[in-house]
Motif scaffolding. Structure first.
Motif, mmCIF file in Angstrom:
data_model
loop_
_atom_site.group_PDB
_atom_site.id
_atom_site.type_symbol
_atom_site.label_atom_id
_atom_site.label_comp_id
_atom_site.label_asym_id
_atom_site.label_seq_id
_atom_site.Cartn_x
_atom_site.Cartn_y
_atom_site.Cartn_z
ATOM 1 N N SER A 121 -42.767 -12.445 11.042
ATOM 2 C CA SER A 121 -43.406 -13.229 12.102
ATOM 3 C C SER A 121 -44.913 -13.096 11.945
ATOM 4 C CB SER A 121 -42.997 -12.727 13.492
ATOM 5 O OG SER A 121 -41.597 -12.687 13.650
ATOM 6 N N SER A 122 -45.634 -13.989 12.599
ATOM 7 C CA SER A 122 -47.090 -13.864 12.648
ATOM 8 C C SER A 122 -47.500 -13.406 14.041
ATOM 9 C CB SER A 122 -47.761 -15.196 12.292
ATOM 10 O OG SER A 122 -47.368 -16.211 13.204
ATOM 11 N N SER A 123 -48.782 -13.219 14.244
ATOM 12 C CA SER A 123 -49.282 -12.713 15.521
ATOM 13 C C SER A 123 -49.001 -13.697 16.655
ATOM 14 C CB SER A 123 -50.782 -12.447 15.426
ATOM 15 O OG SER A 123 -51.055 -11.477 14.425
ATOM 16 N N HIS A 169 -42.126 -14.979 18.464
ATOM 17 C CA HIS A 169 -42.047 -14.652 17.033
ATOM 18 C C HIS A 169 -42.430 -15.883 16.205
ATOM 19 C CE1 HIS A 169 -39.300 -11.472 18.668
ATOM 20 N NE2 HIS A 169 -40.035 -10.762 17.848
ATOM 21 N N PRO A 227 -44.196 -16.650 10.060
ATOM 22 C CA PRO A 227 -45.257 -15.976 9.303
ATOM 23 C C PRO A 227 -46.020 -16.953 8.427
ATOM 24 C CG PRO A 227 -43.128 -15.592 8.278
ATOM 25 C CD PRO A 227 -42.849 -16.303 9.568
ATOM 26 N N ASN A 228 -47.213 -16.560 8.055
ATOM 27 C CA ASN A 228 -47.997 -17.355 7.114
ATOM 28 C C ASN A 228 -47.265 -17.380 5.775
ATOM 29 O OD1 ASN A 228 -50.081 -17.250 4.730
ATOM 30 N ND2 ASN A 228 -51.121 -18.295 6.405
ATOM 31 N N GLU A 268 -48.871 -15.268 2.913
ATOM 32 C CA GLU A 268 -48.781 -13.829 3.152
ATOM 33 C C GLU A 268 -47.361 -13.317 2.965
ATOM 34 O OE1 GLU A 268 -50.407 -13.025 6.981
ATOM 35 O OE2 GLU A 268 -52.449 -13.642 6.419
ATOM 36 N N ARG A 296 -43.852 -7.446 12.039
ATOM 37 C CA ARG A 296 -44.970 -7.304 11.117
ATOM 38 C C ARG A 296 -44.872 -8.182 9.878
ATOM 39 N NH1 ARG A 296 -45.230 -0.643 11.007
ATOM 40 N NH2 ARG A 296 -45.104 -0.345 13.265
ATOM 41 N N ASP A 297 -43.644 -8.451 9.436
ATOM 42 C CA ASP A 297 -43.462 -9.153 8.164
ATOM 43 C C ASP A 297 -42.848 -10.545 8.310
ATOM 44 O OD1 ASP A 297 -44.330 -6.834 6.654
ATOM 45 O OD2 ASP A 297 -42.386 -5.956 7.150
#
Length: 295
Positions: A76-78, A86, A89-90, A93, A73-74
């Protein structure tokens, strides 16, 4: 606030200047500093087989003041068609999440821990450095070492103390599949597979649809960075481990999905080798493109 003196981390500039930020801190040191205003602790416990387990463990018991960040959830991004299991992440964000737990960019010492020999905490370590924040360390031995030392634990959630974190992304820390395909030219460029030896050899593949490894890759299993108790092996051992590749101009590192590869990137930095880069999509991205080539 004073930091442990050894081991030290080479500066991100790669020019040999040494900062006073350690790669790891001991449970004893953290027990004396977890209330410091400029120390933020992050619990990164996670289980690939049970994605909710780490969060449940955190709610049950954690180091006082620690915040929880979840790999899926934190950190990694979708997941999409390509990019691996994995994706990174943005940055904006993630920066907002880091600020929300009180991490001030280039001011706060962030200390991360897990119970998996740095498997997930090192992802946090690498991500912060990728976002331009060098003040990050790991708890040596992780959660188990904290418990075995008899240090306090709690189930109380920490009060939020918002900080300010504006990422300064170091894009050169990452390579994509095109770079992996086009820049393999040993001995100038080394491709490192961080998975267990039997997965590298294709004898076992518990997660991804294809067994084996990227052509030309050499195998350095990530578990060798620590001992059986999850404690970081010495600087001398890390240097010996990479003695065959230290002259490479570029070292591209991958694993199954870009998570445990970060343990090897940590090891490279400890050895004084700052040419390591993460193939973020890793084997899961490679497999996806083999099975579903772009039209």
């Amino acid at each position: 606030m004073s930091y442990p003196i050894e081991p030290r981390i080479p500066s991100a500039s790669g020019r040999g200047v040494v900062n006073e930020i350690p790669f790891v801190v001991s449970p004893a040191w953290l027990s004396e500093h977890f209330n410091d205003a400029q120390v933020v602790i992050v619990d990164c416990r996670f289980s690939l087989g049970d994605p909710e387990l780490g969060r449940q463990q955190y709610k049950t018991s954690h180091i006082p003041g620690a915040h929880y960040l979840d790999l899926n959830r934190d950190l990694s991004s979708s997941v999409s068609k390509y990019g691996g299991r994995h994706p990174l992440p943005n940055p904006t964000e993630l920066g907002q999440k880091l600020a929300a737990i009180g991490i001030n960019w280039q001011e706060t010492l962030a200390v991360a821990y897990d119970d998996s020999r740095f498997a997930f905490a090192s992802r946090f370590w690498w991500l912060l450095r990728y976002l331009g924040h060098d003040k990050v360390a790991l708890l040596d031995g992780g959660w188990k070492s904290w418990l075995s030392g008899g240090y306090p634990v709690t189930n109380a959630l920490p009060m939020p103390k918002p900080g300010k974190f504006v990422p300064a992304v170091r894009s050169h820390f990452v390579v994509d599949i095109d770079a992996v395909k086009s820049r393999q030219a040993p001995p100038q460029v080394i491709l490192v597979d961080s998975r267990e030896a039997d997965r590298y050899r294709g004898e076992r593949e518990p997660i991804d649809p294809i067994a084996g490894h990227i052509p030309g890759a050499v195998n350095y299993p990530w578990q060798d960075v620590t001992d059986e108790l999850g404690r970081l092996r010495s600087v001398t051992e890390q240097k010996q481990r990479w003695s065959g590749v230290e002259s490479a101009e570029e070292i591209m590192v991958y694993c199954g999905s870009g998570v445990t590869a970060c343990v090897n990137l940590l090891s490279l930095e400890i050895a004084g080798i700052n040419t390591g880069k993460l193939y973020a999509g890793s084997w899961s991205d490679w497999c996806a493109r083999v099975l579903n080539p772009a039209q």
